[in-house]
Enzyme design. Structure first.
Site, PDB file in Angstrom:
ATOM      1  CB  VAL A   1      -0.959  -0.009   1.211  1.00  7.88           C
ATOM      2  CG1 VAL A   1      -0.221   0.303   2.511  1.00  7.88           C
ATOM      3  CG2 VAL A   1      -2.116   0.949   1.018  1.00  7.88           C
ATOM      4  CE1 TYR A   2       3.381   1.568   4.487  1.00  7.51           C
ATOM      5  CE2 TYR A   2       5.658   0.875   4.247  1.00  7.51           C
ATOM      6  CZ  TYR A   2       4.546   1.062   5.039  1.00  7.51           C
ATOM      7  OH  TYR A   2       4.601   0.744   6.377  1.00  7.51           O
ATOM      8  CB  SER A   3       3.965   5.152  -3.061  1.00  8.60           C
ATOM      9  OG  SER A   3       4.311   6.166  -2.146  1.00  8.60           O
TER      10      SER A   3
END
Length: 350
Positions: free
Chosen positions: A61-63
Site C-alpha cells: 500500500v506504500y505509494s
C-alpha cells in the site's frame, strides 16, 4: 550492529531496520514521507548495509506499490545480503478483491509483491491489519501454502489486537500452521499502549516486536518543543490526521527530559528516543526511516552505546501513563501485581 532472533524463530534481525515508506513516495500521506528515487535508494541501502542494517521493511500500500518497486531496484544484485519484509491486507483499490486477506487476495498480493520487488521469495510477509471478514483458518492455511511453496519464509502481523493475535497463534498450534513470529506495532516514548496487553502477550508467546514510528510520527525529532511553532517543513502539517494522537503537554514533558539527557550524553533527541526503545522487552528491531542521507546517518547513531539506568528511569517516569482497565490494578494495587507482574517494571505514578 546487534542482532536478535525474531520472536521464536531462528531468523536473526538487526536491532535497527530500515523502513522504505519514503521510497517512490506519492499522494498526500506517502508523498509527505519522502520521494526517494531508485538511485538515492541504492545509496541508502548501501549505507544501511555498511552499518549492519540488513532488514528492509515496506508494504504494497506504500505509494500503491511504488515503494516495493524502488526497493527492488535498490537491492538488485544484493539479494543474498538483505532481508525483505513486506505487508499486505489494506485496500489497493476499490474492487471487492482489492483488500483483505482472503485466499485469493493473499495469493495474488504475494505474487504482485514478488514481481514488484524483483525476487522469488519474501523473508517476512506480514498482514498489515486484521481482516474480520475472512476466517482465521483460511488465512493461516493460505500462508502455510505460500511457505511450503518457498515464496514466503516467515510470517507476521501488524496492528493486531491481543485477541486477534492470540486466536491466530492458537489455531496455528492446533493445526500445525506457521506461527506468527513478528508483530509490527506502534511504540514510542509518546505512545506506550503496546505495553498494556501486546507486550505481555509477546513475552509469553515469543512474538518479536518490529516497532514502527519510533519517533511518534515525527514528534520526537527535537524540532517540536513547548512554546515553539511547528516547523514549516514538518510533515505533520500534511499527515497529523493519519498518525497516532499525542497529548501536547505530555509530549512537551517528554521532550524536556530528552533535551536534558541529550545535553548529558552528547547524543541527539531522536537517538535517545530510539535507544530507549531498543532496550524494551520483546523488541526485536526498531524501524527507522529517512528522507535523506543525513537523517539516515543520524538515526544509525542510536546504536553502539547505552543510556544509564538512571536516565532510563527518568524517561520511563515522564512518559508513563495510567493503563486502562483491566490493566491499571496491576500498577496500583500490590495484590494484583503479585498475581500478574507487569512485563515492564512499574515506576511510581502520580
Amino acid at each position: 550492529m546487534e542482532y536478535r532472533n525474531l520472536g521464536a524463530s531462528g531468523l536473526r534481525v538487526p536491532v535497527l531496520s530500515f523502513g522504505a515508506g519514503t521510497f517512490g513516495g506519492s499522494g498526500p500521506l506517502f508523498g509527505a514521507w519522502g520521494t526517494t528515487d531508485a538511485q538515492e535508494a541504492r545509496r541508502m541501502v548501501d549505507i544501511c548495509l555498511g552499518a549492519g542494517v540488513t532488514l528492509f521493511d515496506t508494504a504494497d500500500v506504500y505509494s500503491a506499490g511504488a515503494s516495493e518497486e524502488v526497493l527492488g531496484q535498490a537491492i538488485s544484485g544484493k539479494r543474498d545480503a538483505v532481508l525483505i519484509s513486506t505487508k499486505t491486507a489494506l485496500p489497493m483499490g476499490e474492487g471487492p478483491g482489492d483488500w483483505g486477506t482472503s485466499r485469493a487476495r493473499l495469493i495474488r498480493a504475494t505474487e504482485d509483491a514478488l514481481r514488484r520487488l524483483g525476487t522469488d521469495y519474501i523473508d517476512l510477509l506480514q498482514l498489515h491489519a486484521f481482516d474480520a471478514s475472512t476466517p482465521v483458518e483460511e488465512v493461516l492455511s493460505t500462508l502455510d501454502g505460500l511457505v511450503a511453496a518457498g515464496k514466503v519464509r516467515y510470517v507476521g502481523v501488524s496492528n493486531f489486537s491481543g485477541w486477534q493475535l492470540m486466536k491466530s497463534l492458537g489455531l496455528s498450534e492446533r493445526y500445525g500452521y506457521p506461527r506468527y513470529v513478528a508483530h509490527q506495532v506502534y511504540y514510542s516514548l509518546a505512545g506506550r499502549d503496546y505495553e498494556w496487553e501486546l507486550m505481555p502477550l509477546a513475552a509469553d508467546q515469543r512474538v518479536g516486536a518490529l516497532v514502527w514510528s519510533p519517533l511518534a510520527w515525527g514528534r520526537l525529532t527535537g524540532k517540536i518543543r513547548r512554546g515553539v511553532a511547528l516547523p514549516e517543513g514538518s510533515r505533520l502539517h500534511q499527515t497529523a490526521e493519519y498518525g497516532p494522537p499525542v497529548d501536547d503537554e505530555k509530549l512537551f514533558d517528554i521532550v524536556d527530559a530528552l533535551d536534558e539527557i541529550a545535553a548529558e550524553t552528547g547524543r541527539t533527541v531522536p537517538q535517545i528516543a530510539i535507544n530507549w526503545l531498543i532496550g524494551r522487552p520483546t523488541v526485536s528491531s526498531v524501524i527507522i526511516g529517512a528522507r535523506n542521507e543525513e537523517q539516515l546517518r543520524q538515526n544509525l547513531g542510536a546504536v553502539g552505546w547505552s543510556l544509564t539506568p538512571e536516565q532510563i528511569g527518568r524517561l520511563d517516569a515522564v512518559s508513563r501513563v495510567m493503563p486502562p482497565y483491566p490493566y491499571f490494578p496491576y500498577y496500583r494495587q500490590e495484590g494484583f501485581a503479585r498475581l500478574n507482574p507487569p512485563a515492564v517494571p512499574a515506576t511510581k505514578m502520580e
